[in-house]
Design a protein around this motif. Structure first.
Motif, short mmCIF file in Angstrom:
data_model
loop_
_atom_site.label_atom_id
_atom_site.label_comp_id
_atom_site.label_asym_id
_atom_site.label_seq_id
_atom_site.Cartn_x
_atom_site.Cartn_y
_atom_site.Cartn_z
N ALA A 95 16.96 -12.79 5.35
CA ALA A 95 17.81 -13.67 6.14
C ALA A 95 17.78 -13.27 7.61
CB ALA A 95 19.24 -13.64 5.60
N VAL A 96 17.80 -11.98 7.89
CA VAL A 96 17.72 -11.49 9.27
C VAL A 96 16.38 -11.89 9.89
CG1 VAL A 96 17.49 -9.40 10.68
CG2 VAL A 96 19.34 -9.59 9.01
N GLY A 97 15.30 -11.76 9.12
CA GLY A 97 13.99 -12.14 9.63
C GLY A 97 13.90 -13.60 10.00
N HIS A 98 14.44 -14.47 9.17
CA HIS A 98 14.43 -15.91 9.46
C HIS A 98 15.28 -16.23 10.69
CE1 HIS A 98 13.49 -16.65 4.93
NE2 HIS A 98 12.40 -16.39 5.63
N LEU A 126 21.63 -20.49 10.06
CA LEU A 126 20.86 -19.28 9.77
C LEU A 126 21.73 -18.03 9.97
CD1 LEU A 126 17.45 -20.21 11.43
CD2 LEU A 126 17.91 -19.96 8.98
N ARG A 127 22.56 -18.07 10.99
CA ARG A 127 23.46 -16.94 11.24
C ARG A 127 24.46 -16.78 10.09
NH1 ARG A 127 28.41 -15.87 13.74
NH2 ARG A 127 28.43 -14.00 15.06
N ALA A 128 24.96 -17.91 9.61
CA ALA A 128 25.90 -17.88 8.49
C ALA A 128 25.22 -17.34 7.23
CB ALA A 128 26.46 -19.27 8.23
N THR A 129 23.94 -17.66 7.06
CA THR A 129 23.20 -17.13 5.91
C THR A 129 23.09 -15.61 5.99
OG1 THR A 129 21.92 -19.18 5.74
CG2 THR A 129 21.01 -17.23 4.67
N VAL A 130 22.86 -15.09 7.20
CA VAL A 130 22.81 -13.64 7.37
C VAL A 130 24.15 -13.01 7.01
CG1 VAL A 130 22.51 -11.76 9.03
CG2 VAL A 130 21.02 -13.76 9.15
N LEU A 131 25.23 -13.61 7.48
CA LEU A 131 26.55 -13.08 7.20
C LEU A 131 26.86 -13.12 5.71
CD1 LEU A 131 28.56 -14.63 10.18
CD2 LEU A 131 27.80 -12.26 9.92
N GLN A 132 26.46 -14.21 5.06
CA GLN A 132 26.69 -14.32 3.61
C GLN A 132 25.87 -13.26 2.86
OE1 GLN A 132 25.61 -18.14 1.99
NE2 GLN A 132 26.61 -17.75 0.03
N ALA A 133 24.62 -13.07 3.30
CA ALA A 133 23.78 -12.07 2.65
C ALA A 133 24.35 -10.67 2.88
CB ALA A 133 22.35 -12.15 3.19
N TYR A 134 24.92 -10.44 4.06
CA TYR A 134 25.51 -9.13 4.30
C TYR A 134 26.73 -8.91 3.40
CZ TYR A 134 27.66 -5.04 6.13
OH TYR A 134 28.21 -3.79 6.22
N GLY A 135 27.48 -9.96 3.14
CA GLY A 135 28.63 -9.83 2.24
C GLY A 135 28.21 -9.31 0.88
N ALA A 136 27.09 -9.85 0.35
CA ALA A 136 26.58 -9.38 -0.94
C ALA A 136 26.08 -7.95 -0.83
CB ALA A 136 25.46 -10.30 -1.42
N LEU A 137 25.41 -7.62 0.28
CA LEU A 137 24.93 -6.26 0.49
C LEU A 137 26.09 -5.27 0.60
CD1 LEU A 137 22.67 -4.22 1.09
CD2 LEU A 137 22.79 -4.93 3.50
N ASP A 138 27.11 -5.66 1.33
CA ASP A 138 28.29 -4.80 1.49
C ASP A 138 28.92 -4.49 0.13
OD1 ASP A 138 30.49 -3.58 3.11
OD2 ASP A 138 31.65 -5.19 2.19
N ALA A 139 29.03 -5.51 -0.71
CA ALA A 139 29.61 -5.31 -2.04
C ALA A 139 28.73 -4.36 -2.87
CB ALA A 139 29.78 -6.65 -2.75
N ILE A 153 18.17 -5.67 -4.46
CA ILE A 153 18.06 -7.13 -4.34
C ILE A 153 18.85 -7.61 -3.13
CG2 ILE A 153 18.70 -9.32 -5.44
CD1 ILE A 153 18.16 -7.99 -8.14
N ALA A 154 20.07 -7.12 -2.98
CA ALA A 154 20.91 -7.54 -1.85
C ALA A 154 20.31 -7.11 -0.52
CB ALA A 154 22.31 -6.95 -2.01
N ARG A 155 19.75 -5.92 -0.47
CA ARG A 155 19.12 -5.45 0.77
C ARG A 155 17.92 -6.33 1.13
NH1 ARG A 155 15.33 -1.02 2.78
NH2 ARG A 155 14.36 -1.11 0.74
N ASN A 156 17.12 -6.68 0.14
CA ASN A 156 15.95 -7.52 0.38
C ASN A 156 16.37 -8.91 0.88
OD1 ASN A 156 13.02 -8.19 0.08
ND2 ASN A 156 13.81 -9.58 -1.46
N GLN A 157 17.39 -9.49 0.27
CA GLN A 157 17.86 -10.82 0.67
C GLN A 157 18.45 -10.79 2.07
OE1 GLN A 157 20.49 -11.84 -2.57
NE2 GLN A 157 18.84 -12.66 -3.82
N PHE A 158 19.17 -9.73 2.40
CA PHE A 158 19.73 -9.60 3.74
C PHE A 158 18.61 -9.47 4.77
CE2 PHE A 158 20.99 -6.64 7.17
CZ PHE A 158 21.95 -7.43 7.79
N ASN A 159 17.62 -8.62 4.49
CA ASN A 159 16.53 -8.43 5.43
C ASN A 159 15.72 -9.71 5.64
OD1 ASN A 159 17.27 -5.77 5.73
ND2 ASN A 159 15.66 -4.94 4.44
#
Length: 205
Positions: free
Chosen positions: A176-179, A31-44, A168-174
């Motif tokens: 992932a953080v929630g989970h 789950l932590r790795a999913t957050v980091l991956q989602a943040y990578g997309a958000l950062d881009a 979209i990236a912000r929503n996916q990151f949020n």
């Protein structure tokens, strides 16, 4: 010989607890790795938004716009907010799970969006989190969110670049953080999180 059953039972209990601990730890790490991956997309996506705004600043106003001194004065807050956001984005990139760093990024993002809207009040379009719908947003001065979002939902941001990618990236990151936060708060998984020092992350609101 009479101690053997007790010894065997103890080893079975230890093995079961170890198996559970490893399983729970692996789930939290995923789950932590999913957050980091989602943040990578958000950062881009945030990087592209910054590039869009910086390009608009560099291009400058059209010839018929205000005199040079006045235009430079009006665009200075946007340039300062862009520089600040880029700096905080770099800091967050190193520690995306740090709640304090993410809160600072969220504040800088709000200031930046506000500065863009003051400079370009007519260039405001809001995209839904799924990216399938967009609409012009009539926003109140200082507001960063669109009209018409459902109660309790995270309302969308009117991004400078007319693209749904950042929302979209912000929503996916949020999500992932929630989970992730929900998982490390559950008993008994919270014992594993405490043992390995996993801390709650913060969404980008």
């Amino acid at each position: 010989m009479s101690l053997l059953p007790e010894s065997l039972a103890s080893w079975i209990v230890i093995a079961v607890l170890l198996f559970w601990f490893v399983g729970a730890y692996n789930r939290l790490v995923r789950l932590r790795a999913t957050v980091l991956q989602a943040y990578g997309a958000l950062d881009a996506a945030l990087g592209k938004q910054l590039d869009f705004v910086q390009a608009s600043i560099t291009a400058g106003p059209p010839p018929e716009a205000a005199p040079t001194g006045e235009s430079l004065s009006s665009i200075a807050p946007l340039q300062a907010a862009t520089t600040q956001l880029a700096t905080l984005l770099g800091a967050t990139r190193a520690r995306p799970l740090d709640a304090g760093v993410m809160a600072a990024l969220a504040t800088a993002l709000q200031v930046w969006i506000g500065a863009w809207r003051r400079q370009h009040p007519d260039d405001v379009t809001v995209f839904d989190a799924d990216g399938t719908l967009s609409r012009p947003a009539q926003l109140l001065p200082g507001s960063l969110i669109g009209i018409g979002a459902s109660a309790g939902a995270v309302e969308p941001i009117a991004w400078p670049e007319p693209s749904a990618a950042a929302e979209i990236a912000r929503n996916q990151f949020n999500q992932a953080v929630g989970h992730y936060n929900a998982a490390i708060a559950q008993f008994p998984a919270l014992l594993v999180a405490w043992a390995v020092r996993l801390r709650p992350a913060a969404p980008l609101l």
